[in-house]
Design a protein around this motif. Structure first.
Motif, PDB file in Angstrom:
ATOM      1  N   GLU A  56      15.952 -22.783  17.096  1.00  0.00           N
ATOM      2  CA  GLU A  56      16.262 -22.360  18.318  1.00  0.00           C
ATOM      3  C   GLU A  56      15.916 -23.449  19.400  1.00  0.00           C
ATOM      4  N   LEU A  84      23.782 -21.054  24.599  1.00  0.00           N
ATOM      5  CA  LEU A  84      22.580 -21.123  24.922  1.00  0.00           C
ATOM      6  C   LEU A  84      22.015 -19.554  24.817  1.00  0.00           C
ATOM      7  N   LYS A  85      23.030 -18.678  25.447  1.00  0.00           N
ATOM      8  CA  LYS A  85      22.758 -17.117  25.063  1.00  0.00           C
ATOM      9  C   LYS A  85      22.805 -16.768  23.786  1.00  0.00           C
ATOM     10  N   ASN A  88      19.603 -17.610  22.011  1.00  0.00           N
ATOM     11  CA  ASN A  88      18.711 -16.645  22.454  1.00  0.00           C
ATOM     12  C   ASN A  88      18.623 -15.439  21.625  1.00  0.00           C
ATOM     13  N   ASP A  89      19.971 -15.056  21.376  1.00  0.00           N
ATOM     14  CA  ASP A  89      20.276 -13.737  20.689  1.00  0.00           C
ATOM     15  C   ASP A  89      19.805 -13.947  19.290  1.00  0.00           C
ATOM     16  N   GLU A  91      17.802 -15.828  17.919  1.00  0.00           N
ATOM     17  CA  GLU A  91      16.344 -15.954  17.775  1.00  0.00           C
ATOM     18  C   GLU A  91      15.650 -14.589  17.805  1.00  0.00           C
ATOM     19  N   ARG A  92      15.903 -13.668  18.624  1.00  0.00           N
ATOM     20  CA  ARG A  92      15.539 -12.507  18.633  1.00  0.00           C
ATOM     21  C   ARG A  92      15.956 -11.479  17.365  1.00  0.00           C
TER      22      ARG A  92
END
Lengths: 229, 229
Positions: A56, A84-85, A88-89, A91-92
């Protein structure tokens, strides 16, 4: 677009897809650990999150460098922001896979719950959403992405059903409480993975068409308050 | 920096802080609805999420416009990227406040749970983290931001304690299962609000010092697996 920018964007796409594969693999392994009751596998998945976290940071760093170096505009800029978004998702989702693995570790070292949960349907639905959201990202296909968003309702329905079944089970038999609470967490984590896949799909629509479809009711059903979840 | 860019950045900061206030207000009202058992207030908070969602889109749109128009570099670029991420976290916090309000609606229309939960300590800790993360954003204070990250352990401890207490309660008295499960959700949502405040604080450190502190163990305690939550 300069050749240098194109090279950097290609490399970025490859990195993001590599991260997508790592996350998908983690989810599939966490699910296998749960269903096949394999504590060793559960432990491995829970420990494997570091690699996803490192990836990430790598992807984010690459995005920042491209923005600073090439100052992209219009479609390219939108693409970087969407990456970028999505990053992030992903990684979650990796975190959630780790959480499921932790629950799987508990559940696979305790007697199985004697209840008909139809978890397979939920697992399949979530797995399909994850796969399809990543496919829509690779192929930059907004129609496929829109289809992912529609599937979220099925996952929510499964989650509500599991919630009701598990609550009733705990009321009937207090010896199931600990395990049922863990299983409830699994179903919530799965639902959140579905939500993240939906986020990715929404970003793909934004990436490819510049249209924001977030926060729009998809169907009357999906516009329901989240109270029943 | 051009005057035009400075104006746009000032306006962006104002919008982000307005969003922060909306979210903080939603969290505080959701908590009040829960503690004071006010179903009407709970309904209001659950319905108020749309305004936060609209604000999120506005802030994101403003970031994209600044990137496209001014092509900022170095510190300004880092700032915009951090705003995009903070914006995303604030929206999630707003969602979580809505979820807590839904649980508060259920709980305030059912008999109170007769158990000592020490939820006040958790509420206070979360509220402080939210406030301080927003303060660190306003004042661009990396030290204050670092302090927020340290407080997350306290919230996690409270969550584990509530988990144990509620599980035992359900085992002892099956008539509490439905309400205890709802209360468990509240504690998880609070924990996730704490996580989001931590994310914001990490972004403030990145914004102000360019240092990434995400995914780093803060203390041996915080490096624990999430299994016990």
């Amino acid at each position: 677009m300069t050749k240098h920018l194109q090279n950097d964007l290609d490399k970025l796409k490859k990195d993001l897809l590599a991260m997508g594969s790592m996350v998908e693999e983690a989810i599939n392994r966490a699910i296998r650990a749960l269903v096949a009751r394999e504590p060793e596998l559960a432990r491995e998945v829970a420990a494997g999150d570091d690699a996803i976290d490192r990836k990430e940071l790598e992807v984010e760093d690459a995005c920042l460098k491209i923005l600073a170096l090439h100052q992209p505009v219009a479609g390219d800029l939108r693409y970087i922001i969407a990456v970028l978004k999505v990053n992030n998702d992903l990684e979650r989702m990796g975190d959630l896979a780790g959480n499921i693995a932790e629950r799987a570790l508990f559940l696979s070292t305790h007697p199985p719950l004697e209840v008909d949960l139809d978890i397979t349907r939920m697992l399949e639905a979530v797995r399909r959403m994850v796969r399809q959201s990543l496919d829509s990202l690779v192929t930059q296909d907004p129609d496929l992405a829109r289809d992912v968003c529609l599937q979220d309702d099925e996952v929510d329905r499964c989650q509500r059903q599991m919630f009701d079944t598990l609550t009733q089970l705990m009321q009937r038999d207090s010896s199931t409480v600990e395990r049922a609470v863990q299983m409830l967490s699994v179903s919530r984590h799965l639902e959140r993975i579905g939500d993240s896949a939906t986020n990715i799909a929404e970003d793909v629509v934004f990436m490819t068409e510049g249209e924001v479809i977030r926060h729009r009711p998809r169907t009357p059903k999906s516009a329901m308050p989240r109270s029943s979840r």
